[in-house]
Design a protein around this motif. Structure first.
Motif, mmCIF file in Angstrom:
data_model
loop_
_atom_site.group_PDB
_atom_site.id
_atom_site.type_symbol
_atom_site.label_atom_id
_atom_site.label_comp_id
_atom_site.label_asym_id
_atom_site.label_seq_id
_atom_site.Cartn_x
_atom_site.Cartn_y
_atom_site.Cartn_z
ATOM 1 N N UNK A 25 5.208 -20.014 21.010
ATOM 2 C CA UNK A 25 4.936 -21.397 20.615
ATOM 3 C C UNK A 25 5.398 -21.674 19.183
ATOM 4 N N UNK A 26 5.338 -20.660 18.293
ATOM 5 C CA UNK A 26 5.779 -20.860 16.915
ATOM 6 C C UNK A 26 7.299 -20.953 16.840
ATOM 7 N N UNK A 27 7.973 -20.160 17.708
ATOM 8 C CA UNK A 27 9.428 -20.245 17.725
ATOM 9 C C UNK A 27 9.867 -21.625 18.197
ATOM 10 N N UNK A 28 9.143 -22.177 19.144
ATOM 11 C CA UNK A 28 9.445 -23.522 19.600
ATOM 12 C C UNK A 28 9.221 -24.525 18.467
ATOM 13 N N UNK A 29 8.103 -24.361 17.772
ATOM 14 C CA UNK A 29 7.766 -25.311 16.718
ATOM 15 C C UNK A 29 8.772 -25.258 15.579
ATOM 16 N N UNK A 30 9.489 -24.146 15.455
ATOM 17 C CA UNK A 30 10.480 -24.041 14.396
ATOM 18 C C UNK A 30 11.579 -25.081 14.562
ATOM 19 N N UNK A 31 11.722 -25.573 15.800
ATOM 20 C CA UNK A 31 12.770 -26.565 16.050
ATOM 21 C C UNK A 31 12.259 -27.991 15.891
ATOM 22 N N UNK A 32 11.014 -28.138 15.472
ATOM 23 C CA UNK A 32 10.450 -29.468 15.276
ATOM 24 C C UNK A 32 11.188 -30.217 14.178
ATOM 25 N N UNK A 33 11.427 -31.509 14.420
ATOM 26 C CA UNK A 33 11.982 -32.349 13.373
ATOM 27 C C UNK A 33 10.843 -32.793 12.467
ATOM 28 N N UNK A 34 11.171 -33.174 11.276
ATOM 29 C CA UNK A 34 10.160 -33.548 10.288
ATOM 30 C C UNK A 34 9.267 -34.673 10.790
ATOM 31 N N UNK A 35 7.965 -34.446 10.725
ATOM 32 C CA UNK A 35 7.000 -35.485 11.056
ATOM 33 C C UNK A 35 6.667 -35.610 12.529
ATOM 34 N N UNK A 36 7.250 -34.765 13.389
ATOM 35 C CA UNK A 36 6.979 -34.876 14.826
ATOM 36 C C UNK A 36 5.590 -34.323 15.155
ATOM 37 N N UNK A 37 4.987 -34.881 16.169
ATOM 38 C CA UNK A 37 3.689 -34.432 16.645
ATOM 39 C C UNK A 37 3.881 -33.110 17.393
ATOM 40 N N UNK A 38 3.383 -32.022 16.816
ATOM 41 C CA UNK A 38 3.581 -30.684 17.375
ATOM 42 C C UNK A 38 3.036 -30.571 18.795
ATOM 43 N N UNK A 39 1.856 -31.126 19.033
ATOM 44 C CA UNK A 39 1.243 -31.016 20.360
ATOM 45 C C UNK A 39 2.069 -31.758 21.414
ATOM 46 N N UNK A 40 2.615 -32.919 21.042
ATOM 47 C CA UNK A 40 3.435 -33.686 21.986
ATOM 48 C C UNK A 40 4.686 -32.906 22.368
ATOM 49 N N UNK A 41 5.370 -32.370 21.353
ATOM 50 C CA UNK A 41 6.599 -31.617 21.608
ATOM 51 C C UNK A 41 6.310 -30.403 22.472
ATOM 52 N N UNK A 42 5.248 -29.674 22.154
ATOM 53 C CA UNK A 42 4.888 -28.489 22.926
ATOM 54 C C UNK A 42 4.582 -28.837 24.388
#
Length: 375
Positions: A22-39
Motif C-alpha cells: 500500500x505504501x508503494x502505491x501511495x508513492x505514486x500519489x499526486x500532491x493533495x490527492x485523497x490517499x484512501x480514495x486512490x487506494x
C-alpha cells in the motif's frame, strides 16, 4: 580493482526495509490527492490514470465513499469489471453519499425494477444516476406525473437516462409542455384514443422535447398554417417531425422554404407535398439543402426525380455518391431508375441492393419447369 561480493550484497539486501504494497502505491500519489480514495480505486481495478487525466479533481475531494458506492453497485448485480468501468467514466460517483444513492436506486427501480437492466443503464449513463440529492424531490414528482399519463415504463426510463435535465427541474415545467402538446394534438384533429401512443412515440423519438419552450411549438404551428398547410397536414408534420418542430423557428423555416422553392422551381403546393413526404426539409439549413441538391444534380439525377422522392435529400453527398457507384457497378442506372433504391438507412440500402442483385441474377426461365406440349 573492485570485486563483486555476492554474499555481502545478499546480507545488505536482507536487512533492507521492504515497503508494504500500500505504501508503494501511495508513492505514486499526486500532491493533495485523497490517499484512501486512490487506494480504494486501485483495489477496484479502476484506471487511475484515466481518472487523473479526465477528472483529477475528484481524487482531491473529501469525504469520498468509494467502497460504499462499489458495494451498492455490487448489491445491484454489477460485476467487478462493470464497477471499474462506471467509476473510471464517472468518478464523481464516489462523492455521493450512500444514503443518497440508496434513494436514487429506489426511484429508478420504481420504473425499472429489473436489476440487470438498471445496471446496464447506469453503465451507459452514470451521470444521470449519480445526481445531486437536491433533485430527488423533482425526480420523484416527475416520475409520478409521467406515470399518471400511463406512459410505458421503458419510455420513462429512457427519458431519465438520456435527458435527466427533464427530471431535475420542477414538474410544473414539464406539465406545461405536455399539456401544450396534447392541446395541439386535439386541435389538429388527433383522436383522444390514440393520444397516449402518439405522445409516447414523440417523447421516445425526441428525448429533449420537454426541455423546449411551449411557446415555440405554438409559433411554429401558426407559421406553418400560414404557409397553407391544412389541419390534417399539420398533425402529420407534428407527428413526423418527431418533436423537432419545437426546435424550429419561423425565420429559419421561412429562409429554408424560400431557398427550396427557388432552387427547385416548383409551386407552393408542390413544395408542401415535398415537405409532407420529407419533413426534414423544414429544418435543414440553406447551405445543407443547396449542397445536397447540387450533389444529386451533378450525379445526373433529374429535378423531377427529386420532387418525386424528396427523402433522398436526407442523405449526405458522400453517402449518395457511394451508393450510386455501388449500384452502377451492378448495372443499375439511377438516372433512369427509381431513387427508392438509394433511400433509407444503411440496412435499408443493403436490403434493396440485395433484392436488386437477386433480380438481375435470376434466370430468364425456370430450367426445371415442364415444357408446354403442343395442343
Amino acid at each position: 580493482m573492485l570485486r563483486f561480493n555476492a554474499k555481502s550484497l545478499f546480507l545488505r539486501c536482507r536487512h533492507a526495509t521492504v515497503l508494504p504494497l500500500n505504501l508503494r502505491r501511495c508513492a505514486s500519489l499526486s500532491s493533495g490527492e485523497n490517499q484512501q480514495t486512490v487506494e480504494a480505486l486501485y483495489e477496484l481495478s479502476v484506471d487511475i490514470q484515466k481518472v487523473r487525466k479526465l477528472k483529477g479533481w475528484v481524487l482531491h475531494q473529501s469525504p469520498a465513499y468509494t467502497k460504499e458506492v462499489a458495494s451498492l453497485l455490487k448489491d445491484m448485480g454489477a460485476s467487478g469489471p462493470i464497477i471499474a468501468r462506471i467509476l473510471a467514466i464517472h468518478p464523481e460517483a464516489v462523492l455521493c453519499n450512500p444514503e443518497q444513492i440508496q434513494t436514487q436506486r429506489e426511484l429508478w427501480m420504481s420504473v425499472c425494477p429489473d436489476k440487470n437492466e438498471l445496471i446496464g443503464i447506469i453503465e451507459k449513463f452514470p451521470a444521470s444516476f449519480f445526481t445531486s440529492s437536491s433533485h430527488h424531490d423533482n425526480q420523484r414528482n416527475n416520475i409520478i406525473y409521467l406515470q399518471s399519463l400511463n406512459l410505458n415504463k421503458r419510455v420513462i426510463t429512457k427519458l431519465m437516462a438520456s435527458a435527466p435535465q427533464s427530471f431535475s427541474r420542477p414538474v410544473e415545467q414539464n406539465r406545461v409542455m405536455v399539456c401544450t402538446l396534447q392541446q395541439a394534438y386535439k386541435e389538429l384533429g388527433g383522436e383522444e384514443a390514440n393520444m397516449k401512443i402518439w405522445l409516447q412515440k414523440l417523447l421516445s423519438q425526441n428525448l429533449f422535447v420537454l426541455l423546449k419552450p411551449a411557446e415555440a411549438l405554438k409559433q411554429n404551428l401558426v407559421f406553418l398554417r400560414d404557409q397553407g398547410f391544412s389541419t390534417a397536414q399539420l398533425l402529420h408534420l407534428l407527428s413526423k417531425l418527431k418533436g423537432f418542430v419545437t426546435e424550429l423557428n419561423p425565420d429559419s423555416m421561412r429562409r429554408t422554404l424560400t431557398v427550396s422553392q427557388e432552387t427547385i422551381g416548383c409551386s407552393e403546393e408542390e413544395l408542401r407535398e415535398m415537405i409532407l413526404r420529407c419533413p426534414a426539409l423544414l429544418y435543414y439549413p440553406e447551405s445543407t439543402f443547396t449542397d445536397r441538391f447540387e450533389s444529386l444534380l451533378s450525379a445526373g439525377i433529374s429535378m423531377s426525380q427529386i420532387i418525386e422522392i424528396p427523402t433522398v435529400l436526407e442523405l449526405t453527398p458522400q453517402i449518395v455518391n457511394y451508393r450510386i457507384q455501388r449500384l452502377k457497378a451492378h448495372g443499375y442506372d439511377v438516372r433512369t431508375g427509381s431513387l427508392d433504391v438509394l433511400n433509407g438507412t444503411k440496412k435499408d440500402f443493403e436490403m434493396s441492393f440485395g433484392k436488386l442483385q437477386l433480380q438481375r441474377e435470376r434466370p430468364l426461365f425456370n430450367p426445371v419447369a415442364p415444357l408446354k406440349g403442343d395442343d
